[in-house]
Scaffold this active site. Structure first.
Site, short mmCIF file in Angstrom:
data_model
loop_
_atom_site.label_atom_id
_atom_site.label_comp_id
_atom_site.label_asym_id
_atom_site.label_seq_id
_atom_site.Cartn_x
_atom_site.Cartn_y
_atom_site.Cartn_z
N GLU A 187 28.30 78.09 29.05
CA GLU A 187 27.31 78.12 27.97
C GLU A 187 28.07 77.94 26.68
O GLU A 187 29.27 78.21 26.59
CB GLU A 187 26.52 79.42 28.02
CG GLU A 187 27.04 80.53 27.17
CD GLU A 187 28.40 81.05 27.60
OE1 GLU A 187 29.22 81.24 26.68
OE2 GLU A 187 28.64 81.26 28.79
N LYS A 230 40.79 76.07 22.47
CA LYS A 230 39.90 76.38 23.59
C LYS A 230 40.30 75.67 24.90
O LYS A 230 40.04 76.17 25.97
CB LYS A 230 38.46 76.05 23.24
CG LYS A 230 37.88 77.06 22.25
CD LYS A 230 36.36 76.99 22.21
CE LYS A 230 35.78 78.18 21.47
NZ LYS A 230 36.05 78.14 20.02
N SER A 255 43.82 77.88 14.47
CA SER A 255 43.17 77.75 15.78
C SER A 255 42.53 76.39 16.01
O SER A 255 42.37 75.96 17.15
CB SER A 255 42.13 78.86 15.96
OG SER A 255 41.20 78.86 14.89
C1 LIG Z 1 35.84 79.14 19.10
C2 LIG Z 1 36.80 79.12 17.99
C3 LIG Z 1 37.29 80.32 17.39
C4 LIG Z 1 36.79 81.68 17.76
O1 LIG Z 1 37.00 82.07 19.08
P1 LIG Z 1 38.12 83.09 19.53
O2 LIG Z 1 37.81 83.36 20.95
O3 LIG Z 1 38.02 84.30 18.66
O4 LIG Z 1 39.43 82.41 19.34
C5 LIG Z 1 38.23 80.22 16.39
N1 LIG Z 1 38.69 79.01 15.97
C6 LIG Z 1 38.23 77.86 16.49
C7 LIG Z 1 38.77 76.57 15.96
C8 LIG Z 1 37.29 77.86 17.52
O5 LIG Z 1 36.83 76.70 18.03
#
Ligand SMILES: *Cc1c(COP(=O)(O)O)cnc(C)c1O
Length: 389
Positions: free
Chosen positions: A110, A88, A375
């Site tokens: 938000e 993020k 992610s």
């Molecule tokens: C917020 C988040 C997601 C989901 O958000 P996307 O916009 O689909 O990437 C996925 N993995 C993690 C670790 C997150 O913090």
């Protein structure tokens, strides 16, 4: 490349907002499309991505995990190693820097699970700009650790007491704030959703993931991967990985939250089960009931618990460029423990959905080269995992 008319991906996307917000979005569009070409802006953003956030993140060949799938070669794109523990920050650094260049002196955002709030508060501390985060009261209770993080970073957290006291009520409050303070205030959105230009802008900030992965896989394997697999909440980590491979033969798989099962109402599988509609300023797939009301969603992974999805992914579905699937909470948990135990990497519960799907289709993946987007890291989820021991 994909945006034929500005802000549209095929028939998805657009800018469906109240009249009062049109000038603000126009201003943002003009600023973004001119600044993104400017060498000084690119240089400054790259400086922070490299020296502050820790890019490039490694592309790690997960030999033990691969072996547990048979004859599969799996690489993990390690966004879990980025500062604050998830992808993020790529986006919030980009947007907050843009806000500074536009002369704004106040950031609002938000957050539901709190991850985007933490990433925004982090970028605001670094770039020395005031930060206010809207969060539903119910979410404040559930995610108290992230609230503490945001406050520690110097952000103000405003509890939203209206409606269901969750993300969509926080969005409404943030929009109200933006309308009132549009001259001084920049609204940082957390995924590839919302009205134009957010989906294209956030995708570009996250496409650093795919651009790096492409260079890294060519260096290691001298060829393109057969599959890219990523979890899908709003869609930013998946499109960030996929987009630079758009013209390659690589298959894209987006994994949504199947929750307690697709035959229940407790899931967040928007692209698998949703219908077209307008939410938060854009036309895309949505989870809605017979009357077109947004359905409440559920997932064990807080970051996947959202009833909408980015319009560009809806377009990928439409043209069959990507396949969208889901895994249940139970399967995701199995993926979570499998990666932890085979590799010593505790994934975020969101990322565990992508891991679990690779396991699920391992027979299809034999002798294939696969990149999974990790992610985020799982430390934030330990309080959820506790119940499963
Ligand atoms: C917020 C988040 C997601 C989901 O958000 P996307 O916009 O689909 O990437 C996925 N993995 C993690 C670790 C997150 O913090």
């Amino acid at each position: 490349m994909l945006v034929k008319k500005r802000g549209y991906f095929g028939k998805f996307g657009g800018c469906f907002v109240p009249e009062v917000l049109v000038p603000a979005l126009k201003e943002l569009e003009e600023a973004y499309f001119s600044l993104r070409k400017e060498e000084s802006f690119k240089k400054e953003l790259n400086y922070y991505l490299k020296n502050y956030a820790g890019r490039p993140t490694p592309l790690y060949r997960a030999r033990n995990f691969s072996r547990s799938l048979g004859e599969v070669k799996v690489y993990l794109k390690r966004e879990d190693l980025l500062h604050t523990g998830a992808h993020k920050l790529n986006n919030t650094l980009g947007q907050v820097l843009l806000a500074k260049k536009m002369g704004k002196n106040r950031i609002i955002a938000e957050t539901g699970a709190g991850q985007h709030g933490v990433a925004t508060a982090t970028a605001c501390a670094l770039l020395e700009i005031e930060c206010l985060i809207y969060m539903g009261e119910e979410d404040v209770r559930r995610q108290s650790l992230n609230v503490l993080r945001m406050k520690t970073l110097g952000a103000k957290v405003k509890k939203v007491k209206s409606g269901s006291q969750t993300l969509k009520d926080a969005v409404n409050e943030a929009l109200r704030d933006w309308v009132t303070n549009v001259k001084t205030t920049f609204y940082v959105l957390g995924s590839v959703v919302g009205p134009h230009p957010y989906p294209v802008m956030v995708r570009e900030f996250q496409a650093v993931i795919g651009r790096e992965a492409k260079k890294q896989i060519i260096r290691e394997e001298k060829r393109m991967p057969d599959y890219l697999i990523a979890c899908v909440g709003g869609g930013s980590n998946s499109i960030g990985l996929f987009h630079p491979f758009f013209k390659e033969k690589t298959h894209f798989i987006g994994v949504e939250a199947g929750g307690l099962g697709l035959n229940t109402t407790k899931h967040a599988a928007t692209l698998v089960k949703g219908k077209r509609g307008i939410l938060h300023g854009a036309l895309s797939y949505l989870l809605q009931d017979k009357n077109g009301q947004i359905r409440p969603t559920y997932s064990i992974a807080p970051g996947l618990d959202y009833p909408g999805v980015g319009p560009e992914l809806s377009y990928y579905k439409e043209i069959k460029r990507a396949k969208f699937v889901s895994v249940t909470d139970k399967e995701a948990l199995r993926g979570f423990f499998l990666l932890s135990k085979t590799e010593g990497i505790i994934p975020a519960l969101e990322s565990a959905h992508a891991i679990a799907y690779a396991k699920k289709i391992s027979s299809l993946l034999q002798n294939k080269l696969v990149i999974i987007n990790l992610s985020g890291r799982g430390d934030k989820d330990m309080h959820i995992i506790e119940k499963y021991f």
